[in-house]
Design an enzyme around this catalytic site. Structure first.
Site, PDB file in Angstrom:
ATOM      1  N   ASN A   9      37.877  54.346  44.968  1.00  0.00           N
ATOM      2  CA  ASN A   9      38.859  54.048  43.919  1.00  0.00           C
ATOM      3  C   ASN A   9      38.111  53.920  42.590  1.00  0.00           C
ATOM      4  O   ASN A   9      37.406  52.950  42.366  1.00  0.00           O
ATOM      5  CB  ASN A   9      39.573  52.730  44.280  1.00  0.00           C
ATOM      6  N   TRP A  10      38.299  54.900  41.738  1.00  0.00           N
ATOM      7  CA  TRP A  10      37.558  54.905  40.463  1.00  0.00           C
ATOM      8  C   TRP A  10      38.179  53.992  39.410  1.00  0.00           C
ATOM      9  O   TRP A  10      37.610  53.808  38.336  1.00  0.00           O
ATOM     10  CB  TRP A  10      37.477  56.331  39.904  1.00  0.00           C
ATOM     11  N   LYS A  11      39.342  53.469  39.707  1.00  0.00           N
ATOM     12  CA  LYS A  11      40.052  52.590  38.748  1.00  0.00           C
ATOM     13  C   LYS A  11      40.134  53.269  37.363  1.00  0.00           C
ATOM     14  O   LYS A  11      40.222  54.488  37.276  1.00  0.00           O
ATOM     15  CB  LYS A  11      39.365  51.233  38.665  1.00  0.00           C
ATOM     16  N   HIS A  96      47.704  47.912  44.923  1.00  0.00           N
ATOM     17  CA  HIS A  96      46.366  47.352  44.731  1.00  0.00           C
ATOM     18  C   HIS A  96      46.500  45.968  44.095  1.00  0.00           C
ATOM     19  O   HIS A  96      47.399  45.748  43.274  1.00  0.00           O
ATOM     20  CB  HIS A  96      45.539  48.280  43.834  1.00  0.00           C
ATOM     21  N   GLU A  98      45.008  44.578  41.782  1.00  0.00           N
ATOM     22  CA  GLU A  98      44.994  44.575  40.314  1.00  0.00           C
ATOM     23  C   GLU A  98      46.370  44.900  39.755  1.00  0.00           C
ATOM     24  O   GLU A  98      46.759  44.423  38.686  1.00  0.00           O
ATOM     25  CB  GLU A  98      43.926  45.553  39.795  1.00  0.00           C
ATOM     26  N   GLU A 168      42.254  44.109  51.530  1.00  0.00           N
ATOM     27  CA  GLU A 168      41.313  43.823  50.455  1.00  0.00           C
ATOM     28  C   GLU A 168      41.492  42.387  49.988  1.00  0.00           C
ATOM     29  O   GLU A 168      42.372  42.102  49.152  1.00  0.00           O
ATOM     30  CB  GLU A 168      41.571  44.756  49.269  1.00  0.00           C
ATOM     31  N   GLY A 174      35.357  43.398  43.465  1.00  0.00           N
ATOM     32  CA  GLY A 174      34.585  43.409  42.226  1.00  0.00           C
ATOM     33  C   GLY A 174      33.789  42.136  41.988  1.00  0.00           C
ATOM     34  O   GLY A 174      33.309  41.893  40.883  1.00  0.00           O
ATOM     35  N   SER A 214      33.885  44.853  47.518  1.00  0.00           N
ATOM     36  CA  SER A 214      32.431  44.825  47.278  1.00  0.00           C
ATOM     37  C   SER A 214      31.621  45.533  48.365  1.00  0.00           C
ATOM     38  O   SER A 214      30.559  45.064  48.775  1.00  0.00           O
ATOM     39  CB  SER A 214      31.949  43.386  47.104  1.00  0.00           C
ATOM     40  N   GLY A 235      35.427  50.373  45.522  1.00  0.00           N
ATOM     41  CA  GLY A 235      35.640  50.422  44.076  1.00  0.00           C
ATOM     42  C   GLY A 235      34.349  50.790  43.369  1.00  0.00           C
ATOM     43  O   GLY A 235      33.941  51.957  43.313  1.00  0.00           O
ATOM     44  N   GLY A 236      33.680  49.784  42.829  1.00  0.00           N
ATOM     45  CA  GLY A 236      32.492  49.984  41.992  1.00  0.00           C
ATOM     46  C   GLY A 236      31.466  50.954  42.553  1.00  0.00           C
ATOM     47  O   GLY A 236      30.962  51.826  41.822  1.00  0.00           O
TER      48      GLY A 236
END
Ligand code: PEP
Length: 251
Positions: A9-11, A96, A98, A168, A174, A214, A235-236
């Site tokens: 997931n590149w957000k 998600h 977020e 998640e 994150g 993470s 993610g990251g």
């Protein structure tokens, strides 16, 4: 047999040129991989360009969100599931944390988005997870079960067999703090059990449940060794092709 999925997931990262560069790097790094499905979720603006680059490869594309109404219409600023299919998407991330946290997405809206995605032939990756406060209060399973029940309400076994769930925990996204394999396994087993009681053992046994929070190349292995963890939403660490390819090659 549940085929594992590793999704990145590149957000809200990467302009179009960088998105292209990322997949141009990633493609050869994972070209030999057959043990899992590989998915990347670029921002909307880069979907089509990335899709062009990935044609004929073993990497599929997800969008990060979708409108709750499919097709066309007066929904300024929204993008429908039909449009995402047209841009080359096979999957879509829905609900998600977020989006739930910053944009007020409710269980009901998430459920409508799942319906719209399924209608267009997209595979939803439905995110669920508790906050730290909810976990500390001993309510993690109750919260996640509520989210799962709401997401699946009214769906047929056939429809549920086309979606994935991503567990998640919000406190692990994150933050550099991962759920332990035992914590993640316990929640995944709880989700599967709930799905079994709602829709039968066969649907539950076929449901792919991803873990997210993470994940890095150095912590993916023990998570993937758990029996009810069928993949990862990253993610990251998915932004860098090298680290994402190491996660994809967890075995
Ligand atoms: C995510 O965005 O779904 C996620 C799990 O992020 P990160 O891997 O950076 O914690």
């Amino acid at each position: 047999m549940r085929r594992p999925v590793i999704a990145g997931n590149w957000k809200m990262h990467k302009l179009i040129a960088e998105a292209i560069q990322t997949v141009v790097h990633l493609k050869p790094l994972v070209a030999q991989v057959t043990h899992c499905e590989i998915v990347v979720a670029p921002p909307f603006t880069a979907l089509w360009a990335v899709a062009q680059q990935l044609e004929g490869s073993n990497i599929m594309i997800a969008a990060q969100d979708v409108c709750d109404v499919n097709g066309f219409g007066a929904r300024t600023g929204e993008i429908s599931a039909l449009m995402l299919r047209d841009a080359g998407c096979e999957y879509v991330i829905i609900g998600h944390s977020e989006r739930r946290q910053f944009y007020g997405e409710t269980d009901e809206l998430v459920r409508r988005k799942i319906g719209a995605a399924l209608e267009a032939g997209l595979k939803p990756i439905v995110c669920v997870g508790e906050t730290l406060e909810e976990r500390d209060a001993g309510r993690a399973e109750a919260v996640v079960t509520r989210q799962v029940e709401a997401a699946l309400s009214g769906l047929s076994p056939g429809e549920v067999s086309r979606l994935l769930i991503a567990y998640e925990p919000v406190w692990a996204i994150g933050t550099g703090r991962t759920a332990s394999p035992a914590q993640a396994q316990a929640m995944h087993a709880c989700i599967r059990q709930r799905v079994a009681s709602l829709l039968g053992q066969e649907v539950a046994d076929g449901l792919r449940i991803l873990y997210g929070g993470s994940i890095r190349p150095d912590n993916i292995r023990p998570l993937m060794a758990e029996p009810d963890i069928d993949g990862a939403l990253v993610g990251g660490a998915s932004l860098d092709p090298q680290s994402f390819s190491e996660i994809v090659q967890y075995r």
